[in-house]
Design a protein around this motif. Sequence first.
Motif, PDB file in Angstrom:
ATOM      1  N   LEU A  73       1.667   6.237  -7.189  1.00 11.84           N
ATOM      2  CA  LEU A  73      -0.178   7.357  -8.044  1.00 11.84           C
ATOM      3  C   LEU A  73       0.629   8.736  -7.837  1.00 11.84           C
ATOM      4  CD1 LEU A  73      -2.915   5.112  -6.515  1.00 11.84           C
ATOM      5  CD2 LEU A  73      -2.759   5.322  -8.125  1.00 11.84           C
ATOM      6  N   THR A  74       0.842   8.619  -7.094  1.00 14.57           N
ATOM      7  CA  THR A  74       1.849  10.497  -6.419  1.00 14.57           C
ATOM      8  C   THR A  74       2.491  11.005  -7.650  1.00 14.57           C
ATOM      9  OG1 THR A  74       1.421   9.981  -4.066  1.00 14.57           O
ATOM     10  CG2 THR A  74       2.757  11.673  -4.572  1.00 14.57           C
TER      11      THR A  74
ATOM     12  N   TYR B  44       2.520   1.807  -3.595  1.00 13.81           N
ATOM     13  CA  TYR B  44       1.192   1.758  -3.991  1.00 13.81           C
ATOM     14  C   TYR B  44       0.976   3.530  -4.271  1.00 13.81           C
ATOM     15  CZ  TYR B  44      -2.468   1.456  -6.653  1.00 13.81           C
ATOM     16  OH  TYR B  44      -4.450   1.020  -7.764  1.00 13.81           O
ATOM     17  N   SER B  45       0.449   4.097  -3.221  1.00 11.15           N
ATOM     18  CA  SER B  45       0.321   5.170  -3.326  1.00 11.15           C
ATOM     19  C   SER B  45       1.633   6.137  -3.732  1.00 11.15           C
ATOM     20  CB  SER B  45       0.481   5.496  -1.715  1.00 11.15           C
ATOM     21  OG  SER B  45       1.402   5.541  -0.619  1.00 11.15           O
TER      22      SER B  45
ATOM     23  N   GLU C 187       0.550  -0.748   0.079  1.00 17.57           N
ATOM     24  CA  GLU C 187       0.228  -0.305   0.155  1.00 17.57           C
ATOM     25  C   GLU C 187       0.598   1.186   0.469  1.00 17.57           C
ATOM     26  OE1 GLU C 187      -3.481   1.914   2.587  1.00 17.57           O
ATOM     27  OE2 GLU C 187      -2.426   0.063   3.491  1.00 17.57           O
ATOM     28  N   SER C 188       1.594   0.800   0.992  1.00 19.84           N
ATOM     29  CA  SER C 188       3.064   1.967   0.374  1.00 19.84           C
ATOM     30  C   SER C 188       3.535   2.861  -0.572  1.00 19.84           C
ATOM     31  CB  SER C 188       4.095   2.991   1.775  1.00 19.84           C
ATOM     32  OG  SER C 188       4.566   1.305   1.713  1.00 19.84           O
TER      33      SER C 188
END
Length: 306
Positions: A131-132, A127-128, A124-125
């Motif tokens: 995306l950023t 992936y974020s 999740e970290s």
Amino acid sequence: FWDFLILFFCLPVVIFNEITKKRLLGNMSCRIVPFMEVSSLGVTTFSLCALGIDRFHMATSPQASARPIEQCRSIIAKLAVIWVGSMMLSVPEILLWQLAQDTSPVSGMVTEYCTMKPSSNLPESIYSLVLTYQNARMWWYFGCYFCLPILFTVSCQLVTRRISGTEKTECRGTKHSQCESHLNCTIIGLTIIYGLCTMPENICNIVVAYMSPDMSKQTLDLLNLINQFFLFFKCSVTPVLLLCLCKPLGQAFMDCCCCCCEGCSPDTAASEGSADSKLKTEMSSSIFFDKPRESPPPLLALGTPC
């Protein structure tokens, strides 16, 4: 060397994909090709910045003409910093792209293409963060890989010219000043080629970011292909321009090519050595004997100066 890697690996993959609609090496090429292309932009950007700093140091050095030649270790260290830094900044490209398939509505053939979509299997970290990076990718491209090298090169050239214009040195017009002028022209030429070849991609990125819902997939693929071939054109022209503008490097390259093509046989080397020794003998004799003398020189028991 990095331009050669782009032409050797990325160009065949792109051409194969356009001809067969199949992605060579599958998902790996979708990740490696963008990584290498963005790394190429970073290598060129930071190399131009390093060359601009070097020209500035040459202009502000109190004894520029007597500056010692830089050691090989220092040059390798700078290249390592540029290459490692460029590759580290391009790591998000590996996590951003993945292979996708689509069926053509006309022919019904399954086509493979690369899409900018992070994998949902990432933590999740990470992936974020990816995306950023995807959301800021357009302005990161424009600021770091387009504006930075151009503004850096222009500002360094203006400051260097200002310093060179205010200082009335005695070596103006000498071989050293001509060499500095050639190097400055080389940097300016490399920056112009880089700016012209990366400008279409930045314009397309901005247009696509605000008009992508109104554009078809075929148009987006065509724009992406044009951007890639501009990058391939830059990688092809940059070494040729560097060899043509930087005369010592170009002469050394031509000598190496002539030696490899014709072959350095012992007879050729011996004939060239005898010719060189004859020329040196003539030059040395002219140095010692072409000067006017009032009286003939005395005979020496040790032989002639030659």
